[in-house]
Design an enzyme around this catalytic site. Structure first.
Site, PDB file in Angstrom:
ATOM      1  N   TYR A 140       0.787  -1.465  -0.018  1.00 46.67           N
ATOM      2  CA  TYR A 140       0.239   0.031   0.125  1.00 46.67           C
ATOM      3  C   TYR A 140       0.648   1.347   0.038  1.00 46.67           C
ATOM      4  CZ  TYR A 140      -2.272   3.508   2.040  1.00 46.67           C
ATOM      5  OH  TYR A 140      -3.463   4.874   1.663  1.00 46.67           O
ATOM      6  N   ARG A 220       0.428   7.358  17.502  1.00 44.65           N
ATOM      7  CA  ARG A 220      -1.044   8.316  15.972  1.00 44.65           C
ATOM      8  C   ARG A 220      -1.334   9.305  16.453  1.00 44.65           C
ATOM      9  NH1 ARG A 220       1.370   3.878  15.881  1.00 44.65           N
ATOM     10  NH2 ARG A 220       0.922   2.321  13.882  1.00 44.65           N
TER      11      ARG A 220
HETATM   12  N1  UFG Z   1      -5.883  -0.332  16.682  1.00 44.30           N
HETATM   13  C1  UFG Z   1      -6.096  -1.112  16.917  1.00 44.30           C
HETATM   14  N2  UFG Z   1      -7.355  -1.920  17.476  1.00 44.30           N
HETATM   15  C2  UFG Z   1      -8.159  -1.786  16.046  1.00 44.30           C
HETATM   16  C3  UFG Z   1      -7.256  -1.101  15.594  1.00 44.30           C
HETATM   17  C4  UFG Z   1      -5.839  -0.734  15.387  1.00 44.30           C
HETATM   18  O1  UFG Z   1      -5.483  -1.100  18.413  1.00 44.30           O
HETATM   19  O2  UFG Z   1      -9.441  -2.316  16.647  1.00 44.30           O
HETATM   20  C5  UFG Z   1      -4.666   0.287  16.585  1.00 44.30           C
HETATM   21  C6  UFG Z   1      -3.102  -0.026  15.368  1.00 44.30           C
HETATM   22  O3  UFG Z   1      -2.777  -1.436  16.089  1.00 44.30           O
HETATM   23  C7  UFG Z   1      -2.259   0.846  15.599  1.00 44.30           C
HETATM   24  C8  UFG Z   1      -3.901   2.249  15.741  1.00 44.30           C
HETATM   25  O4  UFG Z   1      -4.655   1.521  16.647  1.00 44.30           O
HETATM   26  O5  UFG Z   1      -1.088   0.819  16.680  1.00 44.30           O
HETATM   27  C9  UFG Z   1      -3.758   2.702  14.712  1.00 44.30           C
HETATM   28  O6  UFG Z   1      -4.742   2.236  14.092  1.00 44.30           O
HETATM   29  P1  UFG Z   1      -5.450   2.294  12.551  1.00 44.30           P
HETATM   30  O7  UFG Z   1      -5.966   0.782  11.712  1.00 44.30           O
HETATM   31  O8  UFG Z   1      -6.483   3.167  12.924  1.00 44.30           O
HETATM   32  O9  UFG Z   1      -4.351   3.283  11.598  1.00 44.30           O
HETATM   33  P2  UFG Z   1      -3.094   2.928  11.030  1.00 44.30           P
HETATM   34  O10 UFG Z   1      -2.409   3.671  11.894  1.00 44.30           O
HETATM   35  O11 UFG Z   1      -3.052   1.744  11.017  1.00 44.30           O
HETATM   36  O12 UFG Z   1      -3.161   3.401   9.419  1.00 44.30           O
HETATM   37  C10 UFG Z   1      -3.060   4.481   8.786  1.00 44.30           C
HETATM   38  C11 UFG Z   1      -3.861   4.566   8.015  1.00 44.30           C
HETATM   39  C12 UFG Z   1      -3.320   4.191   6.647  1.00 44.30           C
HETATM   40  C13 UFG Z   1      -1.786   3.510   6.474  1.00 44.30           C
HETATM   41  C14 UFG Z   1      -0.922   3.693   8.395  1.00 44.30           C
HETATM   42  C15 UFG Z   1       0.366   3.559   8.229  1.00 44.30           C
HETATM   43  O13 UFG Z   1      -4.846   4.584   7.487  1.00 44.30           O
HETATM   44  O14 UFG Z   1      -3.301   4.401   5.549  1.00 44.30           O
HETATM   45  O15 UFG Z   1      -1.586   4.739   8.878  1.00 44.30           O
HETATM   46  O16 UFG Z   1       0.629   3.191   8.945  1.00 44.30           O
HETATM   47  F1  UFG Z   1      -1.646   3.052   5.862  1.00 44.30           F
END
Ligand code: UFG
Length: 324
Positions: A140, A220
């Site tokens: 991605y 984040r």
């Molecule tokens: N998390 C949980 N439980 C959940 C969902 C998420 O603990 O049910 C955690 C994840 O492990 C992460 C944090 O919450 O540590 C944030 O997760 P998200 O899925 O909300 O977001 P991401 O940081 O994984 O994703 C974002 C963007 C993506 C991008 C990514 C880059 O949404 O498009 O950052 O790393 F690719």
């Protein structure tokens, strides 16, 4: 101004469409409605189609004389991209090439592209600026970085003006509460926390509590979708005086752990939100926080939503709709 919003029925795109309409711009949406919602685009014109359909794109530009394109169409699930890389490169890279070629034929020379913090891979230092090395760790992020590269080449070869906006964690919903984040399955933290709070999702899981962060969970940078929308409009203005291909990081510059997000949501919702601790989710960097200094200085952008509780509150209003 007349703007083509590709992916305008999706989560971030629909907030963009609303913002453009509120500023009295004319909007044409191109969307295959695979994850987007027809009802989210208000009075904008909808052309239902897919980026794989080069002819449909050419026809669109023949009918609509647009001043700029905003490109939100993408497959964006990191985990799926690892399992289905061809699908991700086909859609996100080849699809974008179709769009770029149609723009070139129609002499449309301004593009705002949705990029991502995933282009950086594992951060090498904390406040990630645009000069941070780009070493994506999943298809991605790689697909988005490939497009950034194509845009740089297109600037030199064809004079295309572009701004790639690297979003950190898009969050929240419009304050009217009628459009918001709705994915199936939902993988993002804030929607999952709010679904759990409302008893509308499964068990909330916290992925990993042994990261080298203040409470062991991932940090984040959550940036409100309406703030992303204002940055896009600033980007179009910027292109009227700047040629070339540009990149900007968009975030609030402040990180929150998963447990801090849950605590903030509890304060917003006013109830305890149960969760269980689960193993780390593969591919999650421990900390991702943006330096948006360049966007502030060069685009004159600054986020209006800087408070995590306020961001969650806007999302909560959307999640409370009976639709769910
Ligand atoms: N998390 C949980 N439980 C959940 C969902 C998420 O603990 O049910 C955690 C994840 O492990 C992460 C944090 O919450 O540590 C944030 O997760 P998200 O899925 O909300 O977001 P991401 O940081 O994984 O994703 C974002 C963007 C993506 C991008 C990514 C880059 O949404 O498009 O950052 O790393 F690719």
């Amino acid at each position: 101004m007349k703007v083509l919003v590709c992916g305008g029925a999706g989560y971030i795109g629909s907030h963009m469409v609303r913002h453009l309409l509120a500023q009295k711009h004319e909007v044409v949406v191109f969307d295959n409605l695979s994850t987007g919602h027809r009802e989210s685009i208000g009075e904008a014109a909808l052309i239902e189609g897919d980026l794989s359909d080069a002819k449909a794109l050419q026809a669109l530009f023949a009918v609509h004389r647009v001043d700029a394109v905003m490109h939100f169409c993408a497959l964006s699930l990191v985990g799926v991209s690892v399992k289905e890389p061809y699908l991700y490169y086909q859609n996100n890279v080849a699809g974008t090439l179709n769009l770029l070629q149609a723009m070139r034929r129609a002499n449309v020379d301004k593009l705002v592209f949705s990029s991502t913090a995933a282009v950086f891979g594992n951060p090498e230092y904390e406040l990630i600026d645009e000069d941070h090395p780009t070493r994506p760790i999943n298809p991605y992020g790689a697909s988005k970085l490939m497009v950034e590269r194509i845009l740089a080449d297109a600037a030199l070869a064809y004079g295309l003006r572009s701004v790639a906006l690297r979003y950190f964690n898009a969050a929240g919903a419009d304050t009217f509460g009628d459009i918001g984040e709705s994915h199936e399955p939902e993988t993002h933290l804030i929607p999952n926390v709010l679904r759990a709070a409302l008893g509308k999702g499964g068990q909330l899981r916290v992925f990993g509590d042994d990261y080298p962060t203040r409470d062991g969970t991932c940090v984040r940078d959550y940036v409100h979708v309406n703030d992303l929308a204002t940055a896009h409009l600033r980007a179009v203005e910027f292109m009227s005086t700047h040629d070339g291909a540009h990149v900007f990081n968009l975030g609030n510059g402040q990180g929150f752990t998963v447990l801090e997000v849950i605590a903030a949501a509890q304060r917003t919702v006013g109830t305890q939100i149960a969760f269980e601790r689960a193993p780390r989710r593969p591919g999650d960097p421990p900390v991702l926080v943006a330096s948006s200094k360049r966007a502030r200085e060069q685009l004159g952008w600054s986020p209006a939503f800087t408070d995590i509780e306020r961001i969650i509150e806007t999302a909560y209003r959307w999640h409370c709709l009976p639709r769910y």
